[in-house]
Motif scaffolding. Structure first.
Motif, mmCIF file in Angstrom:
data_model
loop_
_atom_site.group_PDB
_atom_site.id
_atom_site.type_symbol
_atom_site.label_atom_id
_atom_site.label_comp_id
_atom_site.label_asym_id
_atom_site.label_seq_id
_atom_site.Cartn_x
_atom_site.Cartn_y
_atom_site.Cartn_z
ATOM 1 N N MET A 1 0.410 -0.894 -0.031
ATOM 2 C CA MET A 1 -0.422 -0.285 0.199
ATOM 3 C C MET A 1 1.036 1.433 0.225
ATOM 4 N N PRO B 1 -5.855 0.826 -5.855
ATOM 5 C CA PRO B 1 -6.363 2.259 -4.892
ATOM 6 C C PRO B 1 -5.325 3.838 -5.328
ATOM 7 N N GLY C 1 -11.566 6.312 4.478
ATOM 8 C CA GLY C 1 -11.122 5.889 4.281
ATOM 9 C C GLY C 1 -11.305 4.434 5.820
ATOM 10 N N ALA D 1 -9.408 -0.969 -0.355
ATOM 11 C CA ALA D 1 -9.102 0.077 -0.872
ATOM 12 C C ALA D 1 -9.155 1.352 -1.376
ATOM 13 N N SER D 2 -9.329 0.257 -2.715
ATOM 14 C CA SER D 2 -9.492 1.433 -4.136
ATOM 15 C C SER D 2 -11.149 2.300 -3.350
ATOM 16 N N SER E 1 -10.255 4.650 -1.492
ATOM 17 C CA SER E 1 -8.913 6.205 -1.764
ATOM 18 C C SER E 1 -10.036 7.657 -2.334
ATOM 19 N N ASN F 1 -6.831 5.133 1.022
ATOM 20 C CA ASN F 1 -6.384 3.871 0.872
ATOM 21 C C ASN F 1 -5.225 2.765 1.648
#
Length: 505
Positions: free
Chosen positions: A74, A91, A262, A273-274, A277, A309
């Motif tokens: 990440m 992300p 987030g 996480a997409s 973000s 993210n």
């Protein structure tokens, strides 16, 4: 105070020489894998899972290593986004919108530093949230009955497709394939073999790790081999690596807002996480874009999605550990690894294996510090390493994959099955069908079936038990809400694309 005491015990686990070594290695390797365009955290974790079996690490050490790789990916995804305008993973797409323009304007050092600090802030807030909320959720989940768990699994399938913004038809197809694969093996109630084709290797079902490594690692190898030998894009030259603190400080509120948005997105099962973000960037743009600077190199457009993210990545661990439901594609891979090591995440995990849970939490605090230290002064090294050619990288990935999977069961059949799933994964990715719903179906299908059949057994066949408790009703209402949101987003996107076509015409 109880949480602090548990975290203190966790540090005793995390600070052993082996776990510290695995933590640092995972942070370095994860950052490198995240910086390589196209790999991302799901593939990075899937590639390294076989190593945990090959070296015989215990579940706690294995989870610390892979979560360090997860967090490192990440962090690392932003490097190629800013310097090459190529997201390291999904992300990091939002980071390209303002990160690359900053680099073009000669602000690459500041953009990289802002993203690194934002990643640290987002991930740290997520780990604090994990420490506080995961035990609470686990205690609440103890009151779940079989019907409630069935409703929870329905919610997980609804959110993985609806919130992620992928084609609902392809998502449903992928999930159904996963559920079908989950039925292979001995029927848990009657003991009758199902879909085994009289092959005794399949009597215990399909090993999730074998399927996952094939779906992600082998398919990634096939995709990379398919690409023609194109010259890699040249990274923007960075004359200095020391950032200006005056450029970082004004983005502090964007980092905090992005972290909050987030984290909430990450806790939703299947969102990942997409979504974190994207939501963080959109929220910050609506709040701070009075001068129209977003998309043109605004530092806040880098800080918000990076914090979002990383906070979502940490938040996704909460439903995985507390409920046994993965919050993202990467946590689905981690869940498969734990199941293969005979560790069942869920509400009882906090009572039965506190060393694993709190050792992991403590290690994540340490990982964030290690990643911040790695990512600021060593950014030049990662930038050079990410230019590694595919022909040099793929043999290493293939060797790790085959040796590691063979080391799990010493079975040639598992290698053949892994290659089979690799081909399936390759075909699905070529057809733009997400692999995550398939993974979710494979991992949760067995538990979902057992929960349904147990509920029906308790009620003597009365289907009303599925909506008899306030918990299950609440979960079904949430599911309906997510599906309605999915339909609304699909209709909105269709109208926007239609309007754009009319405008161009």
């Amino acid at each position: 105070m109880e949480v602090l005491s548990l975290i203190g015990n966790g540090f005793l686990v995390a600070l052993t020489p082996l776990n510290i070594g695995l933590l640092l290695m995972g942070c370095f390797v994860g950052t490198l894998l995240g910086a390589l365009p196209g790999l991302g955290p799901v593939n990075g974790v899937a590639v390294l899972i076989p190593l945990t079996f090959a070296f015989g690490f215990d579940p706690t050490s294995s989870l610390i290593l892979l979560c360090a790789v997860y967090f490192g990916c990440m962090y690392g995804g932003r490097i190629s986004s800013i310097l090459l305008n190529i997201p390291g993973d999904e992300p990091a797409i939002m980071t390209t919108l303002d990160g690359y323009p900053m680099a073009v304007q000669g602000q690459a050092a500041n953009a990289l530093a802002i993203s690194g600090v934002a990643s640290f802030v987002g991930a740290t807030i997520a780990v604090i949230g994990l420490s506080l909320f995961a035990p609470v959720l686990a205690r609440a989940a103890i009151h779940f009955g079989p019907a409630d768990y069935f409703a929870l699994y329905i919610l997980a399938f609804a959110t993985i497709g609806g919130i992620a913004g992928v084609d609902p038809r392809k998502t449903l197809l992928s999930a159904l394939i996963g559920l079908m694969l989950a039925t292979v093996g001995i029927d848990p109630i009657s003991g009758v073999p199902r879909y085994t084709m009289d092959n005794f290797h399949l009597y215990d079902g399909i090993q999730p790790i074998v399927a996952l490594v094939g779906l992600f690692a082998i398919s990634e190898i096939l995709l990379l081999l398919e690409k023609t030998a194109k010259e890699r894009p040249k990274a923007i030259k960075v004359d200095r690596w020391l950032p200006q603190w005056s450029a970082i400080w004004p983005t502090r509120w964007a980092m905090l807002r992005g972290s909050g948005v987030g984290f909430v997105a990450g806790v939703l099962p299947g969102a990942g996480a997409s979504l974190g973000s994207f939501m963080a960037y959109v929220f910050e743009k609506q709040k701070s874009n009075a001068k129209g600077t977003f998309g043109k190199g605004d530092p806040r457009g880098v800080a918000a999605p990076e914090a979002g993210n990383n906070a979502a990545a940490g938040g996704a661990l909460i439903p995985m550990l507390s409920l046994g439901v993965p919050g993202s594609g990467t946590t689905a891979v981690l869940l498969a690894m734990l199941i293969s090591l005979n560790v069942q995440p869920g509400p009882l995990l906090f009572e039965r294996q506190p060393d694993l849970v709190w050792g992991l939490v403590a290690s994540l605090y340490l990982a964030n510090i290690a990643l911040l230290i790695l990512n600021l002064p060593m950014i030049g090294i990662f930038t050079r390493l990410m230019m590694t050619p595919t022909w040099a990288l793929m043999p290493v990935v293939a060797a790790i994959t085959f040796v590691g999977v063979y080391g799990i069961s010493n079975s040639i059949f598992d290698l053949e099955l892994m290659v089979f799933f690799g081909v399936i994964g390759y075909i699905m990715r070529k057809l733009d069908i997400s692999l995550v719903p398939l993974v979710l179906g494979l991992l949760l299908g067995g538990d979902m079936e057992r929960a349904l059949r147990r509920a029906m057994s308790i009620s003597a066949g009365d289907w009303g038990i599925l909506i008899a408790s306030p918990i299950s009703i609440t979960l079904y209402v949430l599911t309906a809400g997510f599906l309605a949101l999915s339909v609304w987003l699909a209709v909105r996107d269709h109208k926007q694309s239609k309007a754009e076509r009319l405008t161009e015409g």
